[in-house]
Design an enzyme around this catalytic site. Structure first.
Site, short mmCIF file in Angstrom:
data_model
loop_
_atom_site.label_atom_id
_atom_site.label_comp_id
_atom_site.label_asym_id
_atom_site.label_seq_id
_atom_site.Cartn_x
_atom_site.Cartn_y
_atom_site.Cartn_z
N GLY B 12 0.82 -1.21 0.00
CA GLY B 12 0.00 0.00 0.00
C GLY B 12 0.85 1.26 0.00
O GLY B 12 0.60 2.21 -0.77
N LYS B 180 2.31 -15.93 -10.73
CA LYS B 180 2.89 -15.37 -9.50
C LYS B 180 2.88 -16.42 -8.39
O LYS B 180 3.84 -16.53 -7.62
CB LYS B 180 2.06 -14.14 -9.09
CG LYS B 180 2.48 -13.48 -7.77
CD LYS B 180 3.62 -12.52 -7.94
CE LYS B 180 4.16 -11.97 -6.63
NZ LYS B 180 3.26 -11.01 -5.98
N GLU B 259 2.02 -15.90 4.88
CA GLU B 259 1.00 -16.09 3.85
C GLU B 259 0.91 -17.56 3.42
O GLU B 259 0.48 -17.84 2.30
CB GLU B 259 1.31 -15.20 2.64
CG GLU B 259 1.09 -13.72 2.92
CD GLU B 259 1.15 -12.89 1.63
OE1 GLU B 259 0.08 -12.56 1.10
OE2 GLU B 259 2.27 -12.59 1.18
#
Lengths: 298, 298
Positions: B12, B180, B259
């Protein structure tokens, strides 16, 4: 009774520290510096809150006369090969007791010209602090079994041994070593990779499931061991050594060579020879080998 | 053009830092402390030896009016769900661009009532130093693809974008995200477990073999991806980012949530559903989950 102990690592120091209290022990080491340190200080064993110091003879591996009632070989498996010439110079009637982890060295041991060969499986936990000081962490026992020949002087060791440092005779050396190997496979590499203490392998559901599946792979290779090792027994060992950091974890953290070849490498060779599919062992082996290689300088 | 960016993490901040140079950007964050820090200091991006600071608007997630030409959602996949209500309050014609790793969020994204949905795959490397400072490490590009609806205002972003922060349009969003994902699977968990930099996965023969076998498991799940991802391409990425520490390695070292669910968890569910046997993924997943759990307090 004159006992020679070859190897000044944690196991060698532990055995010399205890057996030296009762027998005429010579600790045979490789480095001059450790020799001097041992002659000057003796061996200090810390256990719980207390400690004791034992004076023993010490000698360098190259100079040793090798006249003993029996000899304990307490080097790591990967350090056995260079001992071949030293051992061959010795009296062939002198019993040799091998304390290595794993089973990779058995073929080599059985090919030695000595008449009396024994194997031991050590359940003690020991952490070397420096060349003459060690911590006796987990108090267990030492299992002994005959590979060939006769028990000889080793019987004296068993019958006269120190209460806090017991020996136990076993019938089948392969079963004895495989039992220890199972425990090593199920604790050492998993703690080394995840950097957790032994107890966490049981407490952490992800790691525990992995451990359980790895146990099944081991039984693929040694179905008859189902009689000798139970998964519950391994869980119990993890709980009894809850706070311990495994030797392989310590090796990885200190960027030292690990015993991964003695513990998993030999099993992977057997699996390949016999066409068993053991993917968990394979992944775990490669990860440890990869980390070990980087630790040793890539 | 008014752009809203939700999420004050590394991605971000990176997007707000670059896009804020050319567009009217509002960075929407969760914490009052970060809001104050951004309003006071702007966003500082360090890149190579130099740095620049961009002033942007900032707002709290709860207060935001949400009138933008389009909105970039730059939170981690596991933080998407709590955004559901915020997104549903917004104009349904406002395009939403999702920048999450993995494919686990796609079903949820497609179920949103918005007419224009896009996905992005970020190839930049970014490391957040604090709430308003980040390091732009690997300069790459951002791939964009339409999930449903029309490109709308996003076309302006692509055509007007900053040369050092390029965007590229892709035809197929699933292929784009899977490409990805392949790279993430082949780099992130292996570096996290072995704690090596990206380049070592190629240089260290044990890890490289593991990576190669893991690639074959991925192709079992997505055979058509053989056309889109080559193992050589992954090797090239490892070499191009030789000195980088992967985001999952950083998460493990900092004892943060990883993740792993977005990267491997989703693939293991697919494998189970479709009866594929993917043992390497399984072992790697459990090891990372086990370590993550301990890092987060067990």
């Amino acid at each position: 009774m004159k006992i020679g102990i070859i190897g000044g690592g944690a196991v060698g120091l532990l055995f010399a520290g205890y057996l030296g209290q009762k027998f005429d022990v010579t600790l045979i080491v490789r480095r001059e510096l450790q020799l001097q340190s041992l002659l000057m200080n003796g061996i200090t064993v810390h256990k719980g809150g207390s400690s004791f110091t034992t004076r023993v003879d010490s000698d360098l591996l190259t100079e040793v006369s090798m006249k003993f009632d029996f000899v304990i070989v307490a080097v790591k498996e990967y350090d056995l090969k260079p001992l071949e010439k030293v051992l061959e110079l010795m009296d062939k009637n002198q019993p040799l007791l091998f304390l290595q982890n794993g089973i990779g060295h058995l073929e080599w041991v059985e090919s030695l010209p000595h008449h009396n060969l024994l194997a031991g499986s050590v359940e003690h936990g020991a952490l070397k602090e420096n060349d003459h000081v060690l911590h006796h962490l987990g108090v267990g026992k030492t299992n002994l079994a005959l590979i060939k020949g006769e028990w000889g002087a080793v019987e004296e060791l068993v019958s006269q041994s120190i209460p806090s440092f017991p020996f136990l005779l076993k019938q089948d050396f392969e079963e004895m070593l495989l039992t220890k190997l199972f425990v090593n496979v199920l604790i050492n590499p998993l703690t080394a990779l995840t950097r957790v203490r032994n107890g966490k392998l049981v407490e952490n559901p992800h790691l525990h499931q992995l451990q359980r599946d790895l146990f099944q792979e081991l039984l693929l290779l040694y179905p008859h061991m189902e009689r000798n090792v139970s998964f519950e027994g391994v869980v119990e060992i993890c709980n009894n050594t809850y706070e311990n950091r495994s030797s392989m974890l310590k090796d990885i953290e200190s960027e030292r060579k690990t015993e991964i070849e003695s513990i998993l490498g030999v099993l992977l060779e057997k699996a390949q020879r016999e066409h068993h599919f053991v993917p968990i062992m394979n992944v775990v082996y490669r990860l440890v080998k990869g980390i070990e290689r980087e630790g040793l300088g890539g």
